[in-house]
Write a protein that holds these residues in place. Structure first.
Motif, PDB file in Angstrom:
ATOM      1  N   LYS A 129       0.908  -1.171  -0.028  1.00  0.00           N
ATOM      2  CA  LYS A 129      -0.109   0.066   0.127  1.00  0.00           C
ATOM      3  C   LYS A 129       0.735   1.193   0.083  1.00  0.00           C
ATOM      4  CE  LYS A 129      -3.856   2.149   2.437  1.00  0.00           C
ATOM      5  NZ  LYS A 129      -4.792   2.312   3.493  1.00  0.00           N
ATOM      6  N   LEU A 130       0.855   2.196  -0.798  1.00  0.00           N
ATOM      7  CA  LEU A 130       1.268   3.502  -0.855  1.00  0.00           C
ATOM      8  C   LEU A 130       0.321   4.779  -0.846  1.00  0.00           C
ATOM      9  CD1 LEU A 130       3.822   2.399  -4.127  1.00  0.00           C
ATOM     10  CD2 LEU A 130       4.276   2.611  -1.536  1.00  0.00           C
ATOM     11  N   THR A 131       1.068   5.543  -0.431  1.00  0.00           N
ATOM     12  CA  THR A 131       0.274   6.688  -0.004  1.00  0.00           C
ATOM     13  C   THR A 131      -0.195   7.385  -1.478  1.00  0.00           C
ATOM     14  OG1 THR A 131       1.759   7.500   1.677  1.00  0.00           O
ATOM     15  CG2 THR A 131       0.536   9.163   0.863  1.00  0.00           C
ATOM     16  N   GLY A 132      -1.527   7.744  -1.102  1.00  0.00           N
ATOM     17  CA  GLY A 132      -2.427   8.625  -2.256  1.00  0.00           C
ATOM     18  C   GLY A 132      -3.402   7.707  -2.775  1.00  0.00           C
ATOM     19  N   GLY A 133      -4.725   7.730  -2.590  1.00  0.00           N
ATOM     20  CA  GLY A 133      -5.450   7.166  -3.372  1.00  0.00           C
ATOM     21  C   GLY A 133      -6.809   7.224  -2.402  1.00  0.00           C
ATOM     22  N   THR A 134      -7.976   6.210  -2.582  1.00  0.00           N
ATOM     23  CA  THR A 134      -9.218   6.495  -2.111  1.00  0.00           C
ATOM     24  C   THR A 134      -9.367   5.180  -0.696  1.00  0.00           C
ATOM     25  OG1 THR A 134     -10.065   4.784  -3.646  1.00  0.00           O
ATOM     26  CG2 THR A 134     -10.128   7.182  -4.278  1.00  0.00           C
ATOM     27  N   GLU A 135      -8.228   4.404  -0.473  1.00  0.00           N
ATOM     28  CA  GLU A 135      -8.316   3.356   0.276  1.00  0.00           C
ATOM     29  C   GLU A 135      -7.836   3.715   1.625  1.00  0.00           C
ATOM     30  OE1 GLU A 135      -8.731  -0.831  -1.028  1.00  0.00           O
ATOM     31  OE2 GLU A 135      -7.442   0.188  -2.596  1.00  0.00           O
TER      32      GLU A 135
END
Length: 261
Positions: free
Chosen positions: A170-176
């Motif tokens: 998981k990387l920073t930036g997104g909807t989760e």
């Protein structure tokens, strides 16, 4: 499986003892060494999300080993336990509910880089979502690795509702919850409710450009997943480890994190 009254009884037993310092004992240790928190002692509430959000509140149960940001962590019969999953907002003692339908628990230590994590997991049941989180095929028990925060980490999904074992980044930036997941590998992994399984999960780096995560169950290698940076930079920095569960009641025991050379 115990009824709700056991949660209340365990919490009240903890309340009779000195506040603020309840621990799954033996884990804190010295930085850089093995992390091996024991789950011995009486049945009790160890810590919960109330203590995370209200650390100075009277009666808050804080652990030197674990930070529970959602849900409640108990000890029951010598094992760590999520308690019955529900949508409650726990009080200091989790006396009226656990909130563990969304369970998040991280180590206070953040120095785990290349590490071998071994533990036993017993998935007791799934519950229908709809309160804190909707029902999803990805519901289950997940081991977090090199966690920087809720938006940057690796995760090995050990028992999922859909019967898959999956390794993701998981990387920073997104909807989760502020991030985006990338699947690095997956394999079928059927399991039986109430049966203990022994997991051995290892994460190692090859420089800063390659991270390998290998998952063994009951001594058999199930999956080796490689992050070569094709979907964003590998997470090379040390971080915390932790357990996550969604709409799932589970227990764990004999958890140990052993730093690798």
């Amino acid at each position: 499986m115990r009824a709700r009254r056991s949660v209340v009884a365990g919490a009240l037993a903890a309340a009779a003892l000195p506040p603020l310092a309840w621990s799954v004992t033996g884990g804190a240790g010295s930085g850089g060494g093995d992390f091996a928190p024991a789950t011995s002692g009486p049945d009790r509430l160890v810590t919960n999300e109330f203590a995370h959000w209200n650390p100075r509140a009277s009666g808050a149960r804080r652990s030197p080993d674990w930070d529970v940001t959602s849900g409640s962590l108990f000890v029951r019969d010598g094992a760590g336990w999520s308690g019955p999953p529900d949508r409650a907002a726990p009080d200091a003692r989790s006396s009226a509910g656990t909130g563990s339908s969304v369970f998040r628990m991280n180590t206070r230590r953040t120095d785990f880089g290349d590490v071998q994590v071994t533990l036993g997991i017993r998935t007791l049941r799934f519950v229908d979502g709809g309160g804190r989180a909707p029902t999803r095929p990805t519901d289950g028990v997940h081991l977090m690795l090199r966690r920087q925060d809720q938006t940057e980490l690796y995760v090995a999904s050990l028992n999922r509702r859909d019967g898959l074992l999956v390794v993701k980044k998981k990387l920073t930036g997104g909807t989760e919850n502020g991030g985006t997941y990338v699947t690095l590998g997956q394999v079928q992994n059927r399991f039986r409710f109430g049966m203990w399984q022994s997991f051995d999960v290892r994460i190692t780096s090859g420089g800063r450009a390659r991270v390998t995560i290998t998952v063994f169950r009951d001594g058999r290698r199930l999956l080796e997943a490689v992050d070569d940076g094709a979907h964003g930079p590998p997470i090379a920095r040390p971080g915390s480890i932790g357990l996550r569960a969604d709409n799932c009641e589970f227990e764990f025991q004999a958890l140990r994190a052993h730093p690798l050379p």
